[in-house]
Design a protein around this motif. Structure first.
Motif, PDB file in Angstrom:
ATOM      1  N   ILE A  75       0.772  -1.112   0.024  1.00 23.43           N
ATOM      2  CA  ILE A  75      -0.201  -0.063  -0.050  1.00 23.43           C
ATOM      3  C   ILE A  75       0.932   1.101  -0.155  1.00 23.43           C
ATOM      4  O   ILE A  75       0.591   2.174  -0.693  1.00 23.43           O
TER       5      ILE A  75
ATOM      6  N   GLY B 227       1.655   2.035  -3.444  1.00 21.86           N
ATOM      7  CA  GLY B 227       0.452   2.742  -4.128  1.00 21.86           C
ATOM      8  C   GLY B 227       0.337   4.199  -3.842  1.00 21.86           C
ATOM      9  O   GLY B 227       0.169   5.034  -4.633  1.00 21.86           O
TER      10      GLY B 227
ATOM     11  N   ASN C  78       3.042   6.157  -5.323  1.00 19.44           N
ATOM     12  CA  ASN C  78       2.678   6.412  -6.797  1.00 19.44           C
ATOM     13  C   ASN C  78       1.548   7.576  -6.920  1.00 19.44           C
ATOM     14  O   ASN C  78       1.931   8.160  -7.869  1.00 19.44           O
ATOM     15  N   LEU C  79       0.523   7.357  -6.009  1.00 21.73           N
ATOM     16  CA  LEU C  79      -0.464   8.528  -6.341  1.00 21.73           C
ATOM     17  C   LEU C  79       0.096   9.795  -6.035  1.00 21.73           C
ATOM     18  O   LEU C  79      -0.101  10.904  -6.770  1.00 21.73           O
TER      19      LEU C  79
ATOM     20  N   TYR D 202     -14.409  10.957   7.836  1.00 21.22           N
ATOM     21  CA  TYR D 202     -14.790   9.840   7.025  1.00 21.22           C
ATOM     22  C   TYR D 202     -16.306   9.703   6.906  1.00 21.22           C
ATOM     23  O   TYR D 202     -16.839   9.701   5.896  1.00 21.22           O
TER      24      TYR D 202
ATOM     25  N   PHE E 178     -16.295  11.856   3.325  1.00 26.50           N
ATOM     26  CA  PHE E 178     -16.077  10.619   2.237  1.00 26.50           C
ATOM     27  C   PHE E 178     -17.527   9.692   2.102  1.00 26.50           C
ATOM     28  O   PHE E 178     -17.824   9.283   0.865  1.00 26.50           O
TER      29      PHE E 178
ATOM     30  N   SER F  12     -19.190   8.937  -1.643  1.00 28.99           N
ATOM     31  CA  SER F  12     -19.347   7.647  -1.794  1.00 28.99           C
ATOM     32  C   SER F  12     -20.774   7.034  -2.208  1.00 28.99           C
ATOM     33  O   SER F  12     -20.870   6.613  -3.342  1.00 28.99           O
TER      34      SER F  12
ATOM     35  N   MET G 279     -21.914   8.544  -5.592  1.00 30.41           N
ATOM     36  CA  MET G 279     -21.391   7.869  -6.724  1.00 30.41           C
ATOM     37  C   MET G 279     -22.234   6.627  -6.766  1.00 30.41           C
ATOM     38  O   MET G 279     -22.634   6.147  -7.940  1.00 30.41           O
ATOM     39  N   TYR G 280     -22.771   5.869  -5.708  1.00 28.99           N
ATOM     40  CA  TYR G 280     -23.479   4.779  -5.879  1.00 28.99           C
ATOM     41  C   TYR G 280     -24.751   5.052  -6.323  1.00 28.99           C
ATOM     42  O   TYR G 280     -25.263   4.203  -7.131  1.00 28.99           O
TER      43      TYR G 280
ATOM     44  N   LEU H  75     -25.840   4.861 -10.127  1.00 24.67           N
ATOM     45  CA  LEU H  75     -26.201   3.688 -10.651  1.00 24.67           C
ATOM     46  C   LEU H  75     -27.795   3.399 -10.957  1.00 24.67           C
ATOM     47  O   LEU H  75     -28.107   2.832 -12.128  1.00 24.67           O
TER      48      LEU H  75
ATOM     49  N   PHE I 119     -28.210   4.956 -14.270  1.00 29.33           N
ATOM     50  CA  PHE I 119     -27.624   4.168 -15.249  1.00 29.33           C
ATOM     51  C   PHE I 119     -28.494   2.953 -15.442  1.00 29.33           C
ATOM     52  O   PHE I 119     -28.207   2.341 -16.541  1.00 29.33           O
TER      53      PHE I 119
END
Lengths: 216, 414
Positions: free
Chosen positions: A47, A50, A53-54, A104, A108, A112, A115-116, A119, A122
């Motif tokens: 992790i 990761g 990298n981010l 959180y 967050f 989150s 985004m859900y 659906l 869609f």
């Protein structure tokens, strides 16, 4: 050697897992737990890669003023904000009254969930395309979907209330779900199970090695 | 006079008051005591029958750490009207230490005691409970859990695995010897060339999504093996590939895979670590980022191959809206309808696992695919036999058919 050692480890671990399924005796009964622990340790170490990298990609974007570099500032700012909030909470940073938990739960989680929630829209747009009667199969799908949807809501039985029990729309829905749908799904499941066995054997035997960086 | 009168007048009521209070207290205490006695009488008056036929046996095929307890519930344990409110299971060790190991609901008739020592002996008794009253079963004789080497309960599965594994080995060997093996055309994989060609013509990137699971999922592994084949073509055509991932280990493995593919294609200079980037482990955070990439960069081709969950349709629909040609594949049956609805080509279940062998056209890998067919033949034969036997039983009530069906069920049940 760069390929051989991972292949050897994969082969040994694969064989041990197969054996441990049939042999309950120590140490085989412990293997599953041990390997899971090792995987968790490797995962925890990875992790860091990761996260680095981010940060690297985001900072490069900002420094080089690449397209949409402004978003990278948001990424880095929130990344560090959460880290600071986490460290400031100490060992109990996930406790109910910590800044980390507050951030959180109230930033967050709503994002989150948003985004859900997309659906739902869609599903509507995908259904619109999928249920167009373009050919025989699509028409069959449309018909089945119509009966299943209407049979799942009270109006389905209201419309067919005059019919004897067992011939109402909810019964038709149940039949479609229990027989054609289950049969199709089980056929797919059998294929998946056999595919898993075959792929696992290819990996254990070293026939499949492109995930390790190719054949060379 | 008036003073004494006043005194006597004030003392009497005070004494009377104290006497009344004292009497009230004594009577109340008496009454409480009586009530308590009545309660005790009513509690102890509940008589229940104990659980019977308590049997302890070794848990089959374990490492000598479990024992199975079975008993007949108390006759006072009846649904709705029964007096029994639950059961307690007690363990007595060989050094005479008694421990309550479980509290169970009414109706319970079995329990598995775990984490035992195979070198110790254990006795058990079960107590039925009812509003303070209790009745215990007899204590069982001491028993030790037994350790077994082989799980014979899985013999049927072992035989099936041997047959399928043997068939896969056989066909791999056939492949190695150069035997021509026929594999049916898979539309989704036939379209890979066209999809990559389209990206080349349009000068737009290819987006590769390997699902949201880690390297311990075979679907991710299958996805990376496909990536190896796809990346070689991408290197050939000199197109840009973008691969946002949700797991750090997948990032590392994917970089290795793409790097090797670029080397195999003779273009190691074109490889860059930036092709694969880690986003986040969080499901919808990842989805938001990938959707953003799709909308901003408008990839010509999107590969969605791996383990997908609720995000499958969000990703596939966004790809559809930006006009990308989409090739999807997963081994999660619940997500397949979404991919079929929103993508141009979908690899259904086993096709995802077959893709790498199919694309490589390598005889050994194709041999492994052919071996799978033996498993399908066994499954199909068992299904047909089961349906026929069940039909015969329904029509004729045949006992021999029922016995055969029982054997068939047993052969495929673990």
């Amino acid at each position: 050697m760069r390929r051989e050692i991972p292949l050897l480890i994969t082969g040994i671990v694969g064989v041990v897992f197969v054996i441990s399924y049939f042999i309950p005796h120590f140490p085989f009964n412990m293997m599953d737990g041990w390997f899971s622990d090792w995987f968790s340790i490797i995962q925890a170490c990875a992790i860091v890669l990761g996260a680095l990298n981010l940060l690297l990609i985001s900072s490069q974007k900002i420094i080089r003023r690449k397209t949409d570099w402004g978003y990278s500032i948001v990424v880095m700012a929130t990344f560090f904000l959460m880290i600071i909030a986490g460290f400031s909470g100490g060992v109990e940073f996930r406790g109910p009254d910590t800044t980390f938990t507050w951030l959180y739960n109230f930033t967050f989680m709503p994002l989150s969930s948003t985004m859900y929630a997309i659906l739902a829209f869609f599903v509507a747009s995908a259904s619109y395309r999928a249920f167009r009667a373009r050919n025989a199969e699509a028409t069959l799908l449309l018909g089945a979907a119509f009966f299943v949807m209407i049979g799942r809501v009270p109006i389905g039985d209201l419309i067919t209330g005059f019919m004897p029990e067992g011939a109402r729309l909810s019964d038709l829905t149940g039949w479609i779900m229990d027989y054609p749908q289950t049969a199709g799904q089980r056929a797919i499941m059998i294929g998946i199970a056999l595919g898993l066995v075959s792929t696992s054997l290819r990996v254990i035997l070293g026939i499949e090695r492109s995930h390790l960086g190719g054949d060379s | 006079m008036s003073l004494s009168q006043r005194k006597s007048f004030s003392v009497f009521p005070a004494i009377q008051f104290i006497i009344i209070i004292a009497l009230t207290f004594v009577l109340s205490v008496n009454s409480f005591a009586q009530e308590a006695t009545d309660d005790t009488t009513s509690v102890t008056s509940v008589i229940i029958a104990p659980p019977t036929n308590l049997l302890v046996e070794d848990f089959e095929y374990d490492d000598g750490e479990k024992l199975n307890l079975i008993w007949t519930p108390s006759i006072d344990d009846q649904p709705q009207v029964g007096k029994v409110t639950g059961y307690q299971v007690f363990r007595v060790t060989n050094d005479d230490v008694t421990t309550k190991i479980a509290e169970l609901m009414p109706g319970a008739n079995n329990f598995t005691d775990q984490e035992l020592d195979k070198d110790s002996t254990y006795s058990y008794y079960v107590t039925a409970i009812a509003n303070g009253a209790e009745a215990s079963s007899v204590t069982t004789s001491p028993i030790s859990p037994q350790r077994e080497w082989v799980n014979f309960g899985l013999t049927n599965l072992f035989v099936i695995a041997l047959i399928i594994g043997g068939a896969i080995f056989y066909f791999i060997e056939m492949g190695k010897r150069g035997k021509k093996l026929f594999v049916r055309k898979i539309a989704g994989l036939e379209a890979v060339d066209d999809a990559i060609g389209r990206a080349t013509e349009m000068g737009r990137p290819i987006l590769y999504i390997p699902g949201i699971h880690d390297m311990d999922d075979v679907q991710t592994l299958a996805s990376l093996t496909i990536l190896g084949r796809v990346a070689e073509q991408i290197a050939d055509y000199d197109i840009k590939i973008r691969m946002p991932v949700a797991r750090s280990l997948v990032m590392t493995a994917a970089r290795e895979t793409i790097k090797a593919s670029y080397q195999a294609a003779g273009r190691p200079d074109a490889y860059s670590d930036d092709m694969v980037s880690y986003i986040t482990d969080e499901q919808f955070g990842y989805v938001a980022a990938v959707d953003g990439i799709m909308v901003r960069e408008k990839p010509a081709t999107v590969f969605l191959l791996g383990a997908f969950f609720a995000e499958s349709l969000i990703l596939a629909e966004t790809g559809n809206h930006v006009g990308a040609i989409q090739i999807a594949g997963t081994a999660r049956p619940a997500q397949l309808p979404f991919f079929i609805a929103a993508c141009d080509f979908t690899l259904i279940g086993e096709e995802l696992f077959a893709a790498s062998a199919y694309l490589s056209n390598e005889p050994k890998a194709l041999g492994a695919l052919k071996g799978q067919d033996v498993g399908k033949i066994i499954a199909a034969a068992a299904i047909i036999a089961g349906v026929l036997l069940e039909t015969v039983i329904q029509l004729t009530d045949s006992e021999s058919a029922a016995t055969l069906l029982g054997y068939l069920r047993q052969a495929f049940t673990t």
